[in-house]
Design a protein around this motif. Structure first.
Motif, PDB file in Angstrom:
ATOM      1  N   ALA A  89       0.831  -1.194   0.000  1.00 42.18           N
ATOM      2  CA  ALA A  89       0.000   0.000   0.000  1.00 42.18           C
ATOM      3  C   ALA A  89       0.870   1.250   0.000  1.00 42.18           C
ATOM      4  O   ALA A  89       2.021   1.224   0.432  1.00 42.18           O
ATOM      5  N   VAL A  90       0.280   2.338  -0.473  1.00 41.37           N
ATOM      6  CA  VAL A  90       0.918   3.654  -0.468  1.00 41.37           C
ATOM      7  C   VAL A  90       0.132   4.527   0.506  1.00 41.37           C
ATOM      8  O   VAL A  90      -1.093   4.617   0.422  1.00 41.37           O
ATOM      9  N   VAL A  91       0.842   5.156   1.437  1.00 42.78           N
ATOM     10  CA  VAL A  91       0.223   6.066   2.399  1.00 42.78           C
ATOM     11  C   VAL A  91       0.750   7.469   2.113  1.00 42.78           C
ATOM     12  O   VAL A  91       1.964   7.686   2.106  1.00 42.78           O
ATOM     13  N   SER A  92      -0.155   8.400   1.854  1.00 43.52           N
ATOM     14  CA  SER A  92       0.214   9.790   1.563  1.00 43.52           C
ATOM     15  C   SER A  92      -0.497  10.704   2.556  1.00 43.52           C
ATOM     16  O   SER A  92      -1.644  10.454   2.920  1.00 43.52           O
ATOM     17  N   TYR A  93       0.188  11.783   2.959  1.00 46.72           N
ATOM     18  CA  TYR A  93      -0.380  12.699   3.950  1.00 46.72           C
ATOM     19  C   TYR A  93       0.501  13.937   4.039  1.00 46.72           C
ATOM     20  O   TYR A  93       1.615  13.967   3.525  1.00 46.72           O
ATOM     21  N   THR A  94      -0.009  14.950   4.704  1.00 46.73           N
ATOM     22  CA  THR A  94       0.808  16.091   5.083  1.00 46.73           C
ATOM     23  C   THR A  94       1.212  15.873   6.528  1.00 46.73           C
ATOM     24  O   THR A  94       0.366  15.640   7.397  1.00 46.73           O
ATOM     25  N   ARG A  95       2.508  15.917   6.765  1.00 44.38           N
ATOM     26  CA  ARG A  95       3.038  15.699   8.114  1.00 44.38           C
ATOM     27  C   ARG A  95       3.177  17.048   8.805  1.00 44.38           C
ATOM     28  O   ARG A  95       3.877  17.939   8.328  1.00 44.38           O
ATOM     29  N   LEU A  96       2.514  17.193   9.939  1.00 49.56           N
ATOM     30  CA  LEU A  96       2.615  18.400  10.766  1.00 49.56           C
ATOM     31  C   LEU A  96       3.446  18.060  11.987  1.00 49.56           C
ATOM     32  O   LEU A  96       3.139  17.105  12.705  1.00 49.56           O
ATOM     33  N   THR A  97       4.511  18.810  12.215  1.00 47.82           N
ATOM     34  CA  THR A  97       5.386  18.579  13.360  1.00 47.82           C
ATOM     35  C   THR A  97       5.364  19.829  14.228  1.00 47.82           C
ATOM     36  O   THR A  97       5.683  20.914  13.760  1.00 47.82           O
ATOM     37  N   GLN A  98       4.947  19.642  15.492  1.00 45.11           N
ATOM     38  CA  GLN A  98       4.838  20.752  16.432  1.00 45.11           C
ATOM     39  C   GLN A  98       5.907  20.596  17.505  1.00 45.11           C
ATOM     40  O   GLN A  98       6.144  19.488  18.000  1.00 45.11           O
ATOM     41  N   ARG A  99       6.543  21.713  17.853  1.00 44.26           N
ATOM     42  CA  ARG A  99       7.543  21.705  18.922  1.00 44.26           C
ATOM     43  C   ARG A  99       7.605  23.087  19.548  1.00 44.26           C
ATOM     44  O   ARG A  99       7.103  24.060  18.988  1.00 44.26           O
ATOM     45  N   VAL A 100       8.253  23.148  20.694  1.00 42.25           N
ATOM     46  CA  VAL A 100       8.476  24.419  21.378  1.00 42.25           C
ATOM     47  C   VAL A 100       9.973  24.682  21.325  1.00 42.25           C
ATOM     48  O   VAL A 100      10.783  23.852  21.738  1.00 42.25           O
ATOM     49  N   VAL A 101      10.346  25.853  20.789  1.00 43.37           N
ATOM     50  CA  VAL A 101      11.752  26.240  20.692  1.00 43.37           C
ATOM     51  C   VAL A 101      11.896  27.608  21.343  1.00 43.37           C
ATOM     52  O   VAL A 101      11.242  28.568  20.932  1.00 43.37           O
ATOM     53  N   ASN A 102      12.724  27.678  22.384  1.00 48.70           N
ATOM     54  CA  ASN A 102      12.938  28.930  23.120  1.00 48.70           C
ATOM     55  C   ASN A 102      11.620  29.564  23.556  1.00 48.70           C
ATOM     56  O   ASN A 102      11.429  30.778  23.438  1.00 48.70           O
ATOM     57  N   GLY A 103      10.697  28.727  24.015  1.00 49.37           N
ATOM     58  CA  GLY A 103       9.420  29.220  24.508  1.00 49.37           C
ATOM     59  C   GLY A 103       8.399  29.552  23.439  1.00 49.37           C
ATOM     60  O   GLY A 103       7.290  29.970  23.759  1.00 49.37           O
ATOM     61  N   GLU A 104       8.744  29.389  22.185  1.00 50.78           N
ATOM     62  CA  GLU A 104       7.812  29.675  21.093  1.00 50.78           C
ATOM     63  C   GLU A 104       7.301  28.383  20.478  1.00 50.78           C
ATOM     64  O   GLU A 104       8.062  27.436  20.274  1.00 50.78           O
ATOM     65  N   PHE A 105       6.007  28.372  20.149  1.00 49.54           N
ATOM     66  CA  PHE A 105       5.411  27.227  19.487  1.00 49.54           C
ATOM     67  C   PHE A 105       5.692  27.309  17.993  1.00 49.54           C
ATOM     68  O   PHE A 105       5.444  28.340  17.365  1.00 49.54           O
ATOM     69  N   LEU A 106       6.231  26.235  17.445  1.00 49.14           N
ATOM     70  CA  LEU A 106       6.538  26.177  16.012  1.00 49.14           C
ATOM     71  C   LEU A 106       5.890  24.956  15.394  1.00 49.14           C
ATOM     72  O   LEU A 106       5.917  23.870  15.977  1.00 49.14           O
ATOM     73  N   THR A 107       5.322  25.127  14.218  1.00 49.45           N
ATOM     74  CA  THR A 107       4.755  24.017  13.462  1.00 49.45           C
ATOM     75  C   THR A 107       5.361  24.033  12.072  1.00 49.45           C
ATOM     76  O   THR A 107       5.391  25.073  11.411  1.00 49.45           O
ATOM     77  N   SER A 108       5.876  22.878  11.662  1.00 47.23           N
ATOM     78  CA  SER A 108       6.389  22.750  10.296  1.00 47.23           C
ATOM     79  C   SER A 108       5.566  21.690   9.586  1.00 47.23           C
ATOM     80  O   SER A 108       4.909  20.857  10.217  1.00 47.23           O
ATOM     81  N   SER A 109       5.588  21.739   8.267  1.00 48.26           N
ATOM     82  CA  SER A 109       4.838  20.744   7.503  1.00 48.26           C
ATOM     83  C   SER A 109       5.650  20.289   6.302  1.00 48.26           C
ATOM     84  O   SER A 109       6.516  21.003   5.801  1.00 48.26           O
TER      85      SER A 109
END
Length: 131
Positions: A89-109
């Protein structure tokens, strides 16, 4: 097993693999991979990388085993499963990665496509394309 149950099983395996990545769990990640895993990723600069050595380099214990990692959350947004056969099977999606860096919330995709194949009764990822 229904089609929806098959999809959910594979998505759960894929989610567990992503959590291994963000938690720096090399053994967990490697257990989901076929030894011949191939990939196209930003880090490969358009070159097809083959085998696990390329991926191994990016796990934290290869860089700095000291220190406590910051918490990270990873989500598959709008996952889509395309069955090629009962064992592939093939699985496709948008990956959202959330983290806190120096007290700031960051989300990358990024957009990911992972090809999964049953190898001796176990699901293994055999190819990754990330952009």
């Amino acid at each position: 097993m229904t089609a929806a149950e098959r999809d959910q099983e594979l998505l759960a395996i894929n989610q567990a693999m992503l959590e291994c990545v963000v938690n720096g769990d090399w053994n967990g990640y490697a257990s989901t991979c076929d030894s011949s895993l191939s990939c196209f990723e930003a880090e490969t600069n358009g070159v097809l990388a083959e085998g696990l050595a390329f991926h191994r380099f990016y796990f934290p214990d290869c860089i700095d085993p000291s220190g406590e990692p910051a918490p990270v959350n990873v989500t598959m947004a709008r996952p889509h499963v395309r069955w090629i056969s009962d064992g592939a099977a093939v699985v496709s999606y948008t990956r959202l990665t959330q983290r806190v860096v120096n007290g700031e919330f960051l989300t990358s995709s990024c957009c990911e496509t992972r090809v999964w194949e049953q190898v001796q009764g176990t699901w293994k990822q055999v190819h990754v394309h990330r952009s």
